[in-house]
Design an enzyme around this catalytic site. Sequence first.
Site, mmCIF file in Angstrom:
data_model
loop_
_atom_site.group_PDB
_atom_site.id
_atom_site.type_symbol
_atom_site.label_atom_id
_atom_site.label_comp_id
_atom_site.label_asym_id
_atom_site.label_seq_id
_atom_site.Cartn_x
_atom_site.Cartn_y
_atom_site.Cartn_z
ATOM 1 N N GLU A 1 0.889 -1.169 0.000
ATOM 2 C CA GLU A 1 0.000 0.000 0.000
ATOM 3 C C GLU A 1 0.921 1.211 0.000
ATOM 4 O O GLU A 1 1.691 1.413 0.933
ATOM 5 C CB GLU A 1 -0.911 -0.030 1.230
ATOM 6 C CG GLU A 1 -1.925 1.094 1.258
ATOM 7 C CD GLU A 1 -1.740 1.995 2.457
ATOM 8 O OE1 GLU A 1 -1.283 3.148 2.240
ATOM 9 O OE2 GLU A 1 -2.045 1.568 3.575
ATOM 10 N N CYS B 1 -2.181 8.274 4.102
ATOM 11 C CA CYS B 1 -2.199 7.756 2.735
ATOM 12 C C CYS B 1 -3.581 7.905 2.111
ATOM 13 O O CYS B 1 -3.731 7.793 0.895
ATOM 14 C CB CYS B 1 -1.771 6.298 2.721
ATOM 15 S SG CYS B 1 -2.738 5.232 3.802
#
Length: 707
Positions: free
Chosen positions: A262, A301
């Site tokens: 990720e 994020c």
Amino acid sequence: MSTAQIGVVPSFIAGQWQNHEAHDGTQVLDANTGELLATVTSERLDVAAAVHHGRTVGQRSLSALTLHERALKLKELAMYLNERRPELYELSYRTGATKIDSMVDIDGGIGVLFTFSSKGRRELPNANVILDGPSEQLSKDGSFLGTHVFTPLAGVAVQVNAFNFPVWGMLEKFAPAFIAGVPSIVKPATPTGYVAEAVVRLMLDSGILPEGSLQLLSGSARDILDHLDYRDMLAFTGSAATANRLKSHPNVVEGGVRFTSETDSLNAAILGSDAVEGTVEFDAFVKAVVTEMTVKAGQKCTAIRRSIVPQALVEPVIAAVSARLEQRVVLGDPRVEGVTMGALASLDQLRDVRAAVEDMLAAGGEIAYGRLDAPAVRVAPEKDAVAERGAFMSPLVLRWDDPQNPVVHSREAFGPVSSVIGYESLEQAVELAAMGSGSLVATVCTNDAEIMRELTVGIAAHHGRVHILNRETARSSTGHGSPVPHLVHGGPGRAGGGEELGGIRSVKHHMQRTAVQGSPNMLTALTGVWHTGADQRLAGCERFGGQSQNVHPFRKSLAELSIGDGFASDLREVTLQDISDFATSTGDTFYAHTQQEAAAANPFFPGIVAHGYLLVSWAAGLFVEPAPGPVLANYGLENLRFITPVAAGDSIRVTLTAKKITPRVTDEYGEVAWDAILHNQNDEIVATYEVLTLVEKKDETYANFGQ
């Protein structure tokens, strides 16, 4: 405001805490004051020992527990950590996190443990093998079947985490691996690794975790992939550059190490043309943008990096976002009363964010709110609230004349920075969102269903999650930037292409799916789920396979009941009067049950037929054992299918077989799923379904009752 030094951040490898020398380590500073806080060693850690310990000791200790037992330990662990949050908050403040930021990280991480514990015990078998879907008949006589099962990986799960969420980021990876039965080796990011170390220490001190199920690498572990093979997996959160370097390692490319990542994500929020000033949607959009800019100082994020809005609303959105920032944000040390946004995690991070903004300005961006050289928002009045050595940065809103400028869609400033971009049509809005080259999440903010549908369908393939925001969800939504453990977290392309969370999906990410072929008896023995054709021990009607000397299965506690125990009933005839009475009493007068000519004209029916629910009700009467006993309750039916119609004059019978037995770890009862098949007098299958009951583990309460 001074902070006590933590010292050298230790590792926990092969059952031992390892303290390293501090003379050559990396210094970690208090993000707010710049004071020396801790040192992380630069010495090479013994990764090989950690991997070996996990594969041997960790695997053995975890495999001794069932899925439910491991899930219950997560609940115990969550309760233990929950009582110790204050000490974790104190550490978290030093990373620049405010109280709300710390709640997102610490409380959110503990919440993941609670959620996975609950879902694991509710949705998984109390075993170590998970059956994946129905079996496939591979021979005409049913003696050879195929199915799929999940079993735990035979190695370790290495979890490399980012600096922004040292608690949540670690626990959301650890929880599913632990339930699956795979030992975890945690590698936190250096700037906030001291917080992760404190959590790991608490987890180990609790005495809840099996030996070898959790290890910690604090410091240099650049050779970690050298020690992994096809038995292992590595889950990475961080920069795309590092992810690309890791996944190009020979042990990933050729050796079969499972790798998931990720990474960077230029997430978008798209405002519909209907969401003009004064609407709930406009206000909700502005609130979402400001929240994502300021929570964790924008170091998420999932933060909104690009606000894609109708061209006519560019300036109103900029003005509204700027006003909310001005009103809501107080910059300073989060330990100071009234501060709402703290520092970035480190001075290195501050330099990186400023450099990214400078690149964006050089490419054509313009600062619409904020300043690079000084805070534009209110600053806490205490003299050391914004120390010169602290990693503080003003929120920045950028304006772009060219919505397709490639830099705004490719350069990420990982801090309190967001750009506002105008679009002329929904088609262009979709195109602009897709220019992020793959993102974790996007928000679609509109109250127009057609606009929502066009935007959502258009961007879904480019995003791991789409958050639809309107007046109906403005209050209840968990937010654009908050992954929840029930849903998948990850995204395609630039976002890494990996998947985390997603409920039980993430448990199965840590398992191998294997196709298995064999006889019904062998597959039943392997999976703990009865397969059609496997041995049965039936009580009841002898002419349909039952034995009068067998004990009715409803008289057996879980301690006595076995897979394959069951009951075979005699036939019961269905009359026209039965059908008519059921129609009258229930009000279900559908023509197939009441009108002969209309029913006969239907291609599915020979004429008037019995209600399916009448047959299911009768089946219960045929198999039930009425005396009080181990069966406590019937709590549902699953997978009900009606196959052959039953007309007046036909008869039905039922065969009931214990298909799956799931004792509950924390209760004095468990769940039994019974395979139920209705046949007619010609042995044709009328209906199939599963009956779900709650059954006592031991039949002490009702022993000898009524005898």
